[in-house]
Scaffold this motif. Structure first.
Motif, PDB file in Angstrom:
ATOM      1  N   TYR A  93       0.849  -1.205   0.000  1.00 62.14           N
ATOM      2  CA  TYR A  93       0.000   0.000   0.000  1.00 62.14           C
ATOM      3  C   TYR A  93       0.878   1.247   0.000  1.00 62.14           C
ATOM      4  O   TYR A  93       2.029   1.223   0.451  1.00 62.14           O
ATOM      5  N   ALA A  94       0.316   2.327  -0.509  1.00 67.99           N
ATOM      6  CA  ALA A  94       1.015   3.616  -0.497  1.00 67.99           C
ATOM      7  C   ALA A  94      -0.047   4.702  -0.600  1.00 67.99           C
ATOM      8  O   ALA A  94      -1.053   4.531  -1.292  1.00 67.99           O
ATOM      9  N   ARG A  99      -2.259  13.002   2.381  1.00 68.88           N
ATOM     10  CA  ARG A  99      -3.370  12.226   2.943  1.00 68.88           C
ATOM     11  C   ARG A  99      -2.926  11.308   4.083  1.00 68.88           C
ATOM     12  O   ARG A  99      -3.700  10.470   4.544  1.00 68.88           O
ATOM     13  N   TRP A 100      -1.687  11.389   4.498  1.00 64.73           N
ATOM     14  CA  TRP A 100      -1.206  10.497   5.568  1.00 64.73           C
ATOM     15  C   TRP A 100      -1.957  10.772   6.867  1.00 64.73           C
ATOM     16  O   TRP A 100      -2.382  11.902   7.136  1.00 64.73           O
ATOM     17  N   GLY A 101      -2.064   9.741   7.668  1.00 64.57           N
ATOM     18  CA  GLY A 101      -2.633   9.892   9.004  1.00 64.57           C
ATOM     19  C   GLY A 101      -4.146   9.949   9.031  1.00 64.57           C
ATOM     20  O   GLY A 101      -4.751  10.249  10.058  1.00 64.57           O
ATOM     21  N   GLN A 102      -4.800   9.628   7.919  1.00 62.66           N
ATOM     22  CA  GLN A 102      -6.273   9.639   7.880  1.00 62.66           C
ATOM     23  C   GLN A 102      -6.842   8.214   7.900  1.00 62.66           C
ATOM     24  O   GLN A 102      -8.017   8.007   7.615  1.00 62.66           O
ATOM     25  N   GLY A 103      -5.974   7.249   8.140  1.00 66.86           N
ATOM     26  CA  GLY A 103      -6.434   5.862   8.202  1.00 66.86           C
ATOM     27  C   GLY A 103      -6.686   5.227   6.844  1.00 66.86           C
ATOM     28  O   GLY A 103      -7.269   4.137   6.755  1.00 66.86           O
ATOM     29  N   SER A 106      -4.689   1.777   6.097  1.00 63.96           N
ATOM     30  CA  SER A 106      -5.222   0.669   6.904  1.00 63.96           C
ATOM     31  C   SER A 106      -6.588   0.238   6.384  1.00 63.96           C
ATOM     32  O   SER A 106      -6.865  -0.961   6.260  1.00 63.96           O
ATOM     33  N   ASN A 134      10.559   1.765   8.509  1.00 60.23           N
ATOM     34  CA  ASN A 134       9.335   2.378   8.004  1.00 60.23           C
ATOM     35  C   ASN A 134       8.205   2.212   9.039  1.00 60.23           C
ATOM     36  O   ASN A 134       7.311   1.377   8.911  1.00 60.23           O
ATOM     37  N   LYS A 143      -2.204  -2.412  12.807  1.00 60.78           N
ATOM     38  CA  LYS A 143      -3.624  -2.072  12.824  1.00 60.78           C
ATOM     39  C   LYS A 143      -4.460  -3.099  12.065  1.00 60.78           C
ATOM     40  O   LYS A 143      -5.654  -3.256  12.324  1.00 60.78           O
TER      41      LYS A 143
HETATM   42  C1  LIG Z   1       2.850   3.745   5.112  1.00 57.69           C
HETATM   43  C2  LIG Z   1       1.694   4.586   4.588  1.00 57.69           C
HETATM   44  C3  LIG Z   1       1.039   3.823   3.444  1.00 57.69           C
HETATM   45  C4  LIG Z   1       0.676   4.812   5.683  1.00 57.69           C
HETATM   46  O1  LIG Z   1      -0.452   5.458   5.110  1.00 57.69           O
HETATM   47  P1  LIG Z   1      -1.550   6.174   6.017  1.00 57.69           P
HETATM   48  O2  LIG Z   1      -2.787   6.300   5.194  1.00 57.69           O
HETATM   49  O3  LIG Z   1      -0.993   7.394   6.628  1.00 57.69           O
HETATM   50  O4  LIG Z   1      -1.761   5.056   7.134  1.00 57.69           O
HETATM   51  P2  LIG Z   1      -2.828   5.039   8.318  1.00 57.69           P
HETATM   52  O5  LIG Z   1      -3.335   6.426   8.555  1.00 57.69           O
HETATM   53  O6  LIG Z   1      -3.822   3.986   8.000  1.00 57.69           O
HETATM   54  O7  LIG Z   1      -1.963   4.534   9.545  1.00 57.69           O
HETATM   55  C5  LIG Z   1      -0.679   5.065   9.780  1.00 57.69           C
HETATM   56  C6  LIG Z   1      -0.313   4.817  11.227  1.00 57.69           C
HETATM   57  O8  LIG Z   1       1.102   5.044  11.383  1.00 57.69           O
HETATM   58  C7  LIG Z   1       1.295   6.000  12.402  1.00 57.69           C
HETATM   59  N1  LIG Z   1       2.528   6.722  12.084  1.00 57.69           N
HETATM   60  C8  LIG Z   1       2.790   7.467  11.005  1.00 57.69           C
HETATM   61  N2  LIG Z   1       4.034   7.987  11.076  1.00 57.69           N
HETATM   62  C9  LIG Z   1       4.550   7.535  12.245  1.00 57.69           C
HETATM   63  C10 LIG Z   1       5.787   7.737  12.899  1.00 57.69           C
HETATM   64  N3  LIG Z   1       6.761   8.472  12.345  1.00 57.69           N
HETATM   65  N4  LIG Z   1       5.980   7.123  14.102  1.00 57.69           N
HETATM   66  C11 LIG Z   1       5.007   6.359  14.647  1.00 57.69           C
HETATM   67  N5  LIG Z   1       3.803   6.146  14.062  1.00 57.69           N
HETATM   68  C12 LIG Z   1       3.596   6.730  12.884  1.00 57.69           C
HETATM   69  C13 LIG Z   1       0.060   6.854  12.348  1.00 57.69           C
HETATM   70  O9  LIG Z   1      -0.092   7.595  13.543  1.00 57.69           O
HETATM   71  C14 LIG Z   1      -1.008   5.768  12.170  1.00 57.69           C
HETATM   72  O10 LIG Z   1      -1.226   5.040  13.349  1.00 57.69           O
HETATM   73  P3  LIG Z   1      -2.480   5.369  14.330  1.00 57.69           P
HETATM   74  O11 LIG Z   1      -3.722   5.264  13.496  1.00 57.69           O
HETATM   75  O12 LIG Z   1      -2.378   4.332  15.391  1.00 57.69           O
HETATM   76  O13 LIG Z   1      -2.279   6.775  14.835  1.00 57.69           O
HETATM   77  C15 LIG Z   1       2.175   5.981   4.093  1.00 57.69           C
HETATM   78  O14 LIG Z   1       2.966   6.552   5.096  1.00 57.69           O
HETATM   79  C16 LIG Z   1       2.971   5.897   2.805  1.00 57.69           C
HETATM   80  O15 LIG Z   1       2.392   5.840   1.732  1.00 57.69           O
HETATM   81  N6  LIG Z   1       4.308   5.932   2.888  1.00 57.69           N
HETATM   82  C17 LIG Z   1       5.126   5.910   1.682  1.00 57.69           C
HETATM   83  C18 LIG Z   1       4.986   4.611   0.914  1.00 57.69           C
HETATM   84  C19 LIG Z   1       5.301   3.408   1.792  1.00 57.69           C
HETATM   85  O16 LIG Z   1       6.257   3.432   2.557  1.00 57.69           O
HETATM   86  N7  LIG Z   1       4.468   2.367   1.660  1.00 57.69           N
HETATM   87  C20 LIG Z   1       4.653   1.131   2.413  1.00 57.69           C
HETATM   88  C21 LIG Z   1       5.695   0.273   1.760  1.00 57.69           C
HETATM   89  S1  LIG Z   1       5.991  -1.208   2.739  1.00 57.69           S
END
Ligand SMILES: CC(C)(COP(=O)(O)OP(=O)(O)OC[C@H]1O[C@@H](n2cnc3c(N)ncnc32)[C@H](O)[C@@H]1OP(=O)(O)O)[C@@H](O)C(=O)NCCC(=O)NCCS
Length: 177
Positions: A93-94, A99-103, A106, A134, A143
């Motif tokens: 997923y990416a 839009r990060w942190g909006q769930g 997950s 990461n 989650k």
């Molecule tokens: C990883 C990724 C997909 C997460 O997307 P997202 O939509 O923000 O994910 P969610 O909101 O569903 O959940 C992220 C969780 O990580 C937590 N989080 C984010 N950054 C964090 C950090 N630096 N330290 C601790 N927790 C962190 C958030 O608080 C959240 O947890 P919570 O709901 O318990 O608060 C996004 O950061 C991304 O696209 N990154 C770049 C691409 C990538 O790395 N993809 C994965 C390859 S394996």
């Protein structure tokens, strides 16, 4: 076969389209977004077009892939790849940084895993892998209810160095949709 589109209310999952290239380029060329991703550098509009063409060419039976669409705009993607005659899968997923942190990651991954367990009775296990640094990706795995199964030390060649990878997984018997 998993559905080509999945409606989640606040977003939908649908195939990437050629018209997504500009927006994919804009979020995927972001340094924080691509920090742990094995995608080409520098990331150009041509890289985005290439990515979209490759998603379209994937065999949907083995490796379905969706754009995460909010109001018609691609804001990320989810994919699942099946192994061992659909008994094992790996989810990826990416999400665009704005839009990060909006769930979203997950929720999108949860939907895809739910549909996969529903539609494929032989599917026994879903895993996810990430660079051990990461933390956001690892948090998504937690989650999803996945269990940390291992740390693969110096396992992946990534931009000139060997990096550690974590593996998380969940079995059908542990999945609570
Ligand atoms: C990883 C990724 C997909 C997460 O997307 P997202 O939509 O923000 O994910 P969610 O909101 O569903 O959940 C992220 C969780 O990580 C937590 N989080 C984010 N950054 C964090 C950090 N630096 N330290 C601790 N927790 C962190 C958030 O608080 C959240 O947890 P919570 O709901 O318990 O608060 C996004 O950061 C991304 O696209 N990154 C770049 C691409 C990538 O790395 N993809 C994965 C390859 S394996």
């Amino acid at each position: 076969m998993l559905p080509e589109t999945i409606d989640a209310g606040r977003f939908s999952l649908r195939p990437f389209r050629a018209e997504d290239a500009e927006v994919v380029y804009s979020y995927a060329s972001d340094a924080e977004f691509l920090h742990y991703l094995p995608i080409p550098l520098p990331y150009t509009l041509a890289s985005a077009r290439d990515f979209i063409a490759k998603q379209g060419a994937l065999d949907r039976l083995v490796n379905p892939s969706w754009a995460l669409d909010i109001n018609g705009v691609a804001c990320g993607g989810v994919n699942i790849r099946f192994f061992a005659t659909h008994r094992v899968a790996e989810i990826g997923y990416a999400v665009a940084r704005r839009r990060w942190g909006q769930g979203l990651a997950s929720e999108a991954a949860r939907l895809v895993i739910s549909v996969a367990f529903e539609r494929l009775p032989e599917l026994t296990r879903v895993r996810a892998m990430a660079d051990a640094r990461n933390v956001a990706s690892i948090r998504v795995m937690e989650k999803l209810g996945m269990r940390r199964e291992g740390l693969l030390r110096s396992d992946r060649e990534f931009r000139g160095e060997l990096t550690d990878e974590v593996v998380h997984g969940i079995l059908r018997s542990e999945w609570h949709p």
